[in-house]
Write an enzyme that holds these catalytic residues in place. Structure first.
Site, PDB file in Angstrom:
ATOM      1  N   GLU A 102      -0.384  -9.537  -0.654  1.00  0.00           N
ATOM      2  CA  GLU A 102      -2.010 -10.051  -0.744  1.00  0.00           C
ATOM      3  C   GLU A 102      -2.759  -9.434  -2.108  1.00  0.00           C
ATOM      4  O   GLU A 102      -3.943 -10.102  -2.775  1.00  0.00           O
ATOM      5  CB  GLU A 102      -2.644  -8.461   0.154  1.00  0.00           C
ATOM      6  CG  GLU A 102      -1.446  -9.115   1.320  1.00  0.00           C
ATOM      7  CD  GLU A 102      -2.451  -7.734   3.035  1.00  0.00           C
ATOM      8  OE1 GLU A 102      -2.288  -6.815   2.336  1.00  0.00           O
ATOM      9  OE2 GLU A 102      -2.640  -8.249   3.332  1.00  0.00           O
ATOM     10  N   GLY A 149       0.385  -4.739   0.414  1.00  0.00           N
ATOM     11  CA  GLY A 149      -0.910  -4.836  -0.278  1.00  0.00           C
ATOM     12  C   GLY A 149      -0.014  -6.024  -1.556  1.00  0.00           C
ATOM     13  O   GLY A 149      -1.317  -5.961  -2.563  1.00  0.00           O
ATOM     14  N   GLU A 186       4.197  -5.333   6.865  1.00  0.00           N
ATOM     15  CA  GLU A 186       3.249  -4.357   7.880  1.00  0.00           C
ATOM     16  C   GLU A 186       4.661  -3.761   9.218  1.00  0.00           C
ATOM     17  O   GLU A 186       3.837  -2.903   9.601  1.00  0.00           O
ATOM     18  CB  GLU A 186       2.346  -4.675   7.847  1.00  0.00           C
ATOM     19  CG  GLU A 186       1.620  -3.880   6.201  1.00  0.00           C
ATOM     20  CD  GLU A 186       1.352  -5.846   5.713  1.00  0.00           C
ATOM     21  OE1 GLU A 186       2.194  -6.322   5.373  1.00  0.00           O
ATOM     22  OE2 GLU A 186       0.166  -5.429   4.324  1.00  0.00           O
ATOM     23  N   ALA A 215       0.830  -0.969   0.668  1.00  0.00           N
ATOM     24  CA  ALA A 215       0.192  -0.061  -0.307  1.00  0.00           C
ATOM     25  C   ALA A 215       0.638   1.134   0.098  1.00  0.00           C
ATOM     26  O   ALA A 215       2.101   1.379   0.429  1.00  0.00           O
ATOM     27  CB  ALA A 215      -0.977  -0.170   1.093  1.00  0.00           C
TER      28      ALA A 215
HETATM   29  C1  HXC Z   1       5.109   4.578  -1.211  1.00  0.00           C
HETATM   30  C2  HXC Z   1       6.542   3.353  -1.947  1.00  0.00           C
HETATM   31  C3  HXC Z   1       7.072   2.088  -1.290  1.00  0.00           C
HETATM   32  C4  HXC Z   1       5.294   1.876  -1.197  1.00  0.00           C
HETATM   33  C5  HXC Z   1       8.309   1.877  -1.973  1.00  0.00           C
HETATM   34  N1  HXC Z   1       8.154   3.191  -2.861  1.00  0.00           N
HETATM   35  N2  HXC Z   1       7.714   1.196  -1.730  1.00  0.00           N
HETATM   36  N3  HXC Z   1       6.363   4.520  -1.757  1.00  0.00           N
HETATM   37  N4  HXC Z   1       4.475   3.047  -1.024  1.00  0.00           N
HETATM   38  N5  HXC Z   1       4.676   0.936  -0.188  1.00  0.00           N
HETATM   39  C6  HXC Z   1       9.439   4.478  -3.188  1.00  0.00           C
HETATM   40  C7  HXC Z   1      10.609   5.175  -2.479  1.00  0.00           C
HETATM   41  O1  HXC Z   1       9.909   5.573  -1.758  1.00  0.00           O
HETATM   42  C8  HXC Z   1      11.186   4.873  -3.525  1.00  0.00           C
HETATM   43  O2  HXC Z   1      10.795   6.393  -3.761  1.00  0.00           O
HETATM   44  C9  HXC Z   1      10.566   4.379  -4.659  1.00  0.00           C
HETATM   45  O3  HXC Z   1       9.717   3.520  -4.292  1.00  0.00           O
HETATM   46  C10 HXC Z   1      11.936   3.463  -4.671  1.00  0.00           C
HETATM   47  O4  HXC Z   1      11.902   2.502  -3.325  1.00  0.00           O
HETATM   48  P1  HXC Z   1      13.431   2.517  -3.000  1.00  0.00           P
HETATM   49  O5  HXC Z   1      12.953   1.802  -1.534  1.00  0.00           O
HETATM   50  O6  HXC Z   1      14.460   3.754  -3.220  1.00  0.00           O
HETATM   51  O7  HXC Z   1      13.794   1.164  -3.440  1.00  0.00           O
HETATM   52  P2  HXC Z   1      14.257   0.225  -2.839  1.00  0.00           P
HETATM   53  O8  HXC Z   1      15.931   0.434  -2.260  1.00  0.00           O
HETATM   54  O9  HXC Z   1      15.507  -1.068  -4.025  1.00  0.00           O
HETATM   55  O10 HXC Z   1      13.543  -0.751  -1.957  1.00  0.00           O
HETATM   56  C11 HXC Z   1      12.391  -1.626  -2.292  1.00  0.00           C
HETATM   57  C12 HXC Z   1      11.701  -2.109  -1.060  1.00  0.00           C
HETATM   58  C13 HXC Z   1      11.335  -0.883  -0.170  1.00  0.00           C
HETATM   59  C14 HXC Z   1      12.534  -3.362  -0.382  1.00  0.00           C
HETATM   60  C15 HXC Z   1      10.882  -2.301  -1.696  1.00  0.00           C
HETATM   61  O11 HXC Z   1      11.244   0.352  -1.148  1.00  0.00           O
HETATM   62  C16 HXC Z   1      10.906  -0.606   0.767  1.00  0.00           C
HETATM   63  O12 HXC Z   1      10.653  -1.811   1.682  1.00  0.00           O
HETATM   64  N6  HXC Z   1       9.136  -0.688   0.348  1.00  0.00           N
HETATM   65  C17 HXC Z   1       8.108  -0.317   1.279  1.00  0.00           C
HETATM   66  C18 HXC Z   1       8.041  -1.886   2.430  1.00  0.00           C
HETATM   67  C19 HXC Z   1       6.362  -1.796   2.896  1.00  0.00           C
HETATM   68  O13 HXC Z   1       6.932  -1.822   3.663  1.00  0.00           O
HETATM   69  N7  HXC Z   1       5.476  -2.703   2.208  1.00  0.00           N
HETATM   70  C20 HXC Z   1       4.193  -2.827   3.216  1.00  0.00           C
HETATM   71  C21 HXC Z   1       3.034  -1.349   2.559  1.00  0.00           C
HETATM   72  S1  HXC Z   1       1.815  -1.445   4.213  1.00  0.00           S
HETATM   73  P3  HXC Z   1      11.584   8.091  -3.981  1.00  0.00           P
HETATM   74  O14 HXC Z   1      10.841   8.975  -3.761  1.00  0.00           O
HETATM   75  O15 HXC Z   1      12.585   7.964  -2.880  1.00  0.00           O
HETATM   76  O16 HXC Z   1      12.073   7.133  -5.393  1.00  0.00           O
HETATM   77  C22 HXC Z   1       1.323  -2.418   3.305  1.00  0.00           C
HETATM   78  C23 HXC Z   1      -0.627  -2.644   4.154  1.00  0.00           C
HETATM   79  C24 HXC Z   1      -1.444  -2.778   3.578  1.00  0.00           C
HETATM   80  O17 HXC Z   1       0.637  -2.861   2.177  1.00  0.00           O
HETATM   81  C25 HXC Z   1      -2.583  -3.215   3.892  1.00  0.00           C
HETATM   82  C26 HXC Z   1      -3.692  -2.414   3.190  1.00  0.00           C
HETATM   83  C27 HXC Z   1      -5.046  -2.953   3.710  1.00  0.00           C
END
Ligand code: HXC
Length: 258
Positions: A112, A109, A132, A65
């Site tokens: 999911e 997400g 998460e 998400a």
């Molecule tokens: C918003 C995101 C994002 C996310 C990545 N980006 N994941 N933006 N939401 N979930 C953005 C980063 O901010 C960055 O933007 C660009 O994408 C590239 O990501 P990097 O982190 O620079 O890439 P990398 O170093 O290769 O790392 C990849 C990654 C990391 C390991 C996937 O991005 C990461 O940990 N992302 C978050 C994963 C996460 O926690 N997902 C769960 C979310 S909560 P900029 O502008 O800085 O270049 C969820 C809840 C669902 O999903 C439930 C709903 C009900």
């Protein structure tokens, strides 16, 4: 219909929905989720579509998400608008089979969303996770439920509590994905599977999908009864006669969805 966060392509009775927010690793914001729901509805209603593929980019199916969009939400906003509930209902309402073709990150997400599809084909680069917990929350679209059904309690607890990722080989071993192929072959493999599905009777594929999905909702005896009734019902179709006649006559069946 014109979309901004996804691309939709229809060819040879397959609709391919491609998540397309490359700058955010296909993070699922409200617009993207709403567009995916809309595209599913359109594909389900179209005579030109018999199977659907949902995919992302080589680097990311979806990294979860959209955290920037979620960060400032309050409990009242999340709960009163049920922000993430709608998409699962739209997947559940889609009668045509949906294949997830996953390369790179399928996190939170994103994992999911892949699990809302009917089955997952992964590239060797795929990484699945429910991170998460690192953000101070938990999965909210099935990561504690569908993942547990798919891989069992031990691995689901591990992933939900530690936030660790599962690679493609472990995901296949654990039952989360049905096949793993080299990244370059991912779409070929997904299309091959979709082609096979598209050649069947749509009445039978919808029934098979409904029957398997029912197993997640009801006790075994009820599920078996449901399956048997669908099996019985298919004997009212021309496609049953055609399929069995074609077998006896040693030719390809020509299904007409009747
Ligand atoms: C918003 C995101 C994002 C996310 C990545 N980006 N994941 N933006 N939401 N979930 C953005 C980063 O901010 C960055 O933007 C660009 O994408 C590239 O990501 P990097 O982190 O620079 O890439 P990398 O170093 O290769 O790392 C990849 C990654 C990391 C390991 C996937 O991005 C990461 O940990 N992302 C978050 C994963 C996460 O926690 N997902 C769960 C979310 S909560 P900029 O502008 O800085 O270049 C969820 C809840 C669902 O999903 C439930 C709903 C009900």
């Amino acid at each position: 219909m014109a979309y901004e966060t996804i691309n939709v392509e229809v060819s040879d009775y397959i609709a391919t929905i491609t998540l397309n927010r490359p700058d955010a690793l296909n993070a699922l914001n409200r617009q993207l989720l709403s567009e995916v729901g809309q595209a599913l509805e359109e594909a389900d209603a179209s005579d030109k579509v018999r199977c659907i593929i949902l995919t992302g980019s080589e680097k990311a199916f979806a990294a979860g998400a959209d955290i920037t969009e979620m960060a400032d939400l309050t409990y009242v906003e999340v709960a009163s608008k049920d922000l993430f509930g709608g998409i699962a209902r739209r997947f559940a309402a889609t009668r045509k089979p949906i294949i997830a073709a996953v390369s790179g990150y399928a996190l939170g997400g994103g994992c999911e969303l892949a699990m809302m599809c009917d089955f997952v084909i992964a590239s060797e680069t795929a990484k699945f996770g429910q991170p998460e917990i690192n953000l101070g929350v938990i999965a909210g679209m099935g990561g504690s439920q569908r993942l547990t059904h798919a891989v069992g309690k031990a691995k689901a607890m591990d992933m939900n509590l530690t936030g660790r990722f599962m690679d493609a080989a472990e995901a296949e071993r654990s039952g989360l994905v049905s096949r793993v192929v080299p990244a370059k072959k991912l779409m070929e493999e997904a299309r091959g599977a979709a082609d096979k599905i598209a050649a069947k009777s749509a009445l039978a594929t919808a029934a098979a999908k409904e029957a398997v999905n029912r197993s997640f909702e009801v006790p075994l005896a009820e599920g078996l009864l449901f399956e048997r009734r669908l099996f019985h019902a298919l004997f009212a179709t021309e496609d049953q006669s055609e399929g069995m006649a074609a077998f006896r006559e040693k030719r390809e069946a020509q299904f007409r969805d009747r």
